[in-house]
Design a protein around this motif. Structure first.
Motif, PDB file in Angstrom:
ATOM      1  N   ASP A 268       4.158   8.614   8.554  1.00  0.00           N
ATOM      2  CA  ASP A 268       4.189   6.991   8.165  1.00  0.00           C
ATOM      3  C   ASP A 268       4.191   7.016   6.514  1.00  0.00           C
ATOM      4  OD1 ASP A 268       3.838   5.854  10.781  1.00  0.00           O
ATOM      5  OD2 ASP A 268       2.037   6.874  10.822  1.00  0.00           O
ATOM      6  N   TYR A 269       3.781   8.032   5.793  1.00  0.00           N
ATOM      7  CA  TYR A 269       3.870   8.022   4.455  1.00  0.00           C
ATOM      8  C   TYR A 269       4.418   9.359   4.084  1.00  0.00           C
ATOM      9  CZ  TYR A 269       0.152   4.417   4.996  1.00  0.00           C
ATOM     10  OH  TYR A 269      -0.680   3.264   5.529  1.00  0.00           O
ATOM     11  N   HIS A 270       4.937   9.339   2.703  1.00  0.00           N
ATOM     12  CA  HIS A 270       5.535  10.425   2.086  1.00  0.00           C
ATOM     13  C   HIS A 270       4.707  11.424   1.757  1.00  0.00           C
ATOM     14  CE1 HIS A 270       7.801  12.771  -0.629  1.00  0.00           C
ATOM     15  NE2 HIS A 270       8.767  12.148  -0.403  1.00  0.00           N
ATOM     16  N   GLN A 274       2.540   9.866  -1.005  1.00  0.00           N
ATOM     17  CA  GLN A 274       1.796   8.898  -0.029  1.00  0.00           C
ATOM     18  C   GLN A 274       2.365   7.612  -0.022  1.00  0.00           C
ATOM     19  OE1 GLN A 274      -0.496  10.505   2.328  1.00  0.00           O
ATOM     20  NE2 GLN A 274       0.280  12.299   1.411  1.00  0.00           N
ATOM     21  N   SER A 275       3.578   7.572  -0.433  1.00  0.00           N
ATOM     22  CA  SER A 275       4.170   6.259  -0.433  1.00  0.00           C
ATOM     23  C   SER A 275       4.479   5.639   1.007  1.00  0.00           C
ATOM     24  CB  SER A 275       5.307   6.172  -1.310  1.00  0.00           C
ATOM     25  OG  SER A 275       6.314   7.156  -0.759  1.00  0.00           O
ATOM     26  N   LYS A 276       4.443   4.545   1.375  1.00  0.00           N
ATOM     27  CA  LYS A 276       4.627   3.973   2.554  1.00  0.00           C
ATOM     28  C   LYS A 276       6.102   4.205   3.215  1.00  0.00           C
ATOM     29  CE  LYS A 276       3.324   0.213   5.755  1.00  0.00           C
ATOM     30  NZ  LYS A 276       2.615   0.984   6.556  1.00  0.00           N
TER      31      LYS A 276
END
Length: 353
Positions: A268-270, A274-276
């Motif tokens: 769901d996130y990189h 942690q980018s969406k």
């Protein structure tokens, strides 16, 4: 003519089988010999068992790897329009936003293509960098992000693919190239950079000409997203991610990585930034979709195209059109042969029976 056609078929068959074997050897997905032989008999690489999750999904709905190799010849004899990147630009630039090409590189020599930037030698190339900070050198006939050199100037230093180099090193790199071209570098917009800022993250849109209507349609599109393994490109099999695009809304699904460890992993996130990814919406999607379909309809005899698109803050740019597309980064999301239009298209062109 029948003899010539038969010889051509034999040649293509040998070439496809050779490519299939090479891909089998180069695959980094863990497999075993028994599995590879079993799948090869059905036209699939050993890695496809993992990518397409054949333990749960029916094989009959997936375009096989050998069938995918056959699609190389769908556009023949017009394949060169897509294979030759400079020819592609000249054919489609009146209808699409395409990066400008400045120079060909033939046996280390620069041959200018552009009236404003007459790039005839390495000094002209450096002058362009001094004024514009970035450009890209690509193979004329290659795809998948291989062989790309991104040249940049930051402060007073020059870089090739993030490695600091001297003027002489740039000169040696260029002198060693043949059948490359120099093009403007397109800076992706905020959306692409938000997914992963270290690579240009491209959309792959597939178009086919419907044999029933002679009009183009889009069966599938994905957003590719780079990471440290794939950098400086977003190539999926080099470690990047692929997220399916909802064709109506431009909304992304989960990003999935190439299963180097033998397991498909969805995000769901990189995983690094942690980018969406999931539920992110591609800007300008309606315009992109509309204008790609219009371009695909320009020359209906070029009936099968994999378009590479990058979003910008002003809209989009089409980096290239591919004569035949990888299907693993597409079918990892869903099988192509569940779409009746796709089945009719491939049957018309003799790819499936």
């Amino acid at each position: 003519m029948k003899l010539k056609s038969r010889i051509l078929q034999i040649y293509r068959g040998i070439k496809m089988n050779r490519t299939f074997i090479l891909k089998q050897r180069k695959s980094s997905v863990p497999t075993d010999l028994k599995n590879n032989i079993k799948l090869a008999r059905k036209g699939f690489l050993g890695e496809s068992k993992t990518i397409y999750n054949f333990s749960k999904n029916e094989m009959k709905y997936y375009l096989s790897d050998i069938q995918r190799l056959r699609t190389r010849y769908i556009n023949a004899p017009y394949s060169f329009i897509l294979d030759e990147k400079v020819v592609f630009e000249s054919m489609y630039k009146s209808r699409l936003k395409i990066p400008q090409s400045f120079s060909l590189i033939k046996k280390g020599k620069l041959i200018p293509l552009h009236q404003e930037y007459k790039m005839e030698n390495i000094n002209d190339l450096i002058r362009y960098l001094d004024s514009n900070e970035k450009c890209v050198i690509k193979p004329i006939r290659n795809g998948g992000g291989y062989g790309i050199h991104i040249l940049s100037k930051i402060d007073n230093d020059y870089y090739v693919n993030s490695k600091r180099v001297t003027f002489n090193e740039i000169s040696r790199i260029v002198e060693a190239l043949d059948d490359y071209f120099v093009s403007e570098f397109i800076t992706q917009g905020k959306f692409g950079a938000s997914l992963y800022s270290e690579t240009t993250n491209t959309i792959r849109i597939v178009t086919m000409i419907d044999p029933a209507t002679n009009k183009a349609f889009i069966p599938i599109a994905v957003q590719r997203i780079g990471n440290k393994d794939s950098s400086p490109t977003d190539n999926w099999t080099q470690g990047g991610l692929s997220a399916e695009i909802d064709l109506e809304t431009g909304t992304l699904g989960k990003g999935v990585t190439y299963p180097r460890e033998g397991i498909l992993t969805y995000h769901d996130y990189h995983p690094e930034t942690q980018s969406k990814i999931s539920n992110a919406v591609i800007p300008h999607w309606d315009i992109i979709k509309k204008e790609i379909l219009e371009a695909a309809n320009l020359y209906p005899y070029i009936s099968y195209i994999g378009w590479d698109v990058v979003t910008t803050d002003e809209g989009y740019m089409v980096l290239e059109g591919n004569n035949f597309t990888d299907v693993n980064l597409l079918q990892v999301h869903k099988p192509l042969l569940k779409d009746e239009r796709v089945v009719a298209f491939y049957k018309t062109h003799g790819i499936i029976k």
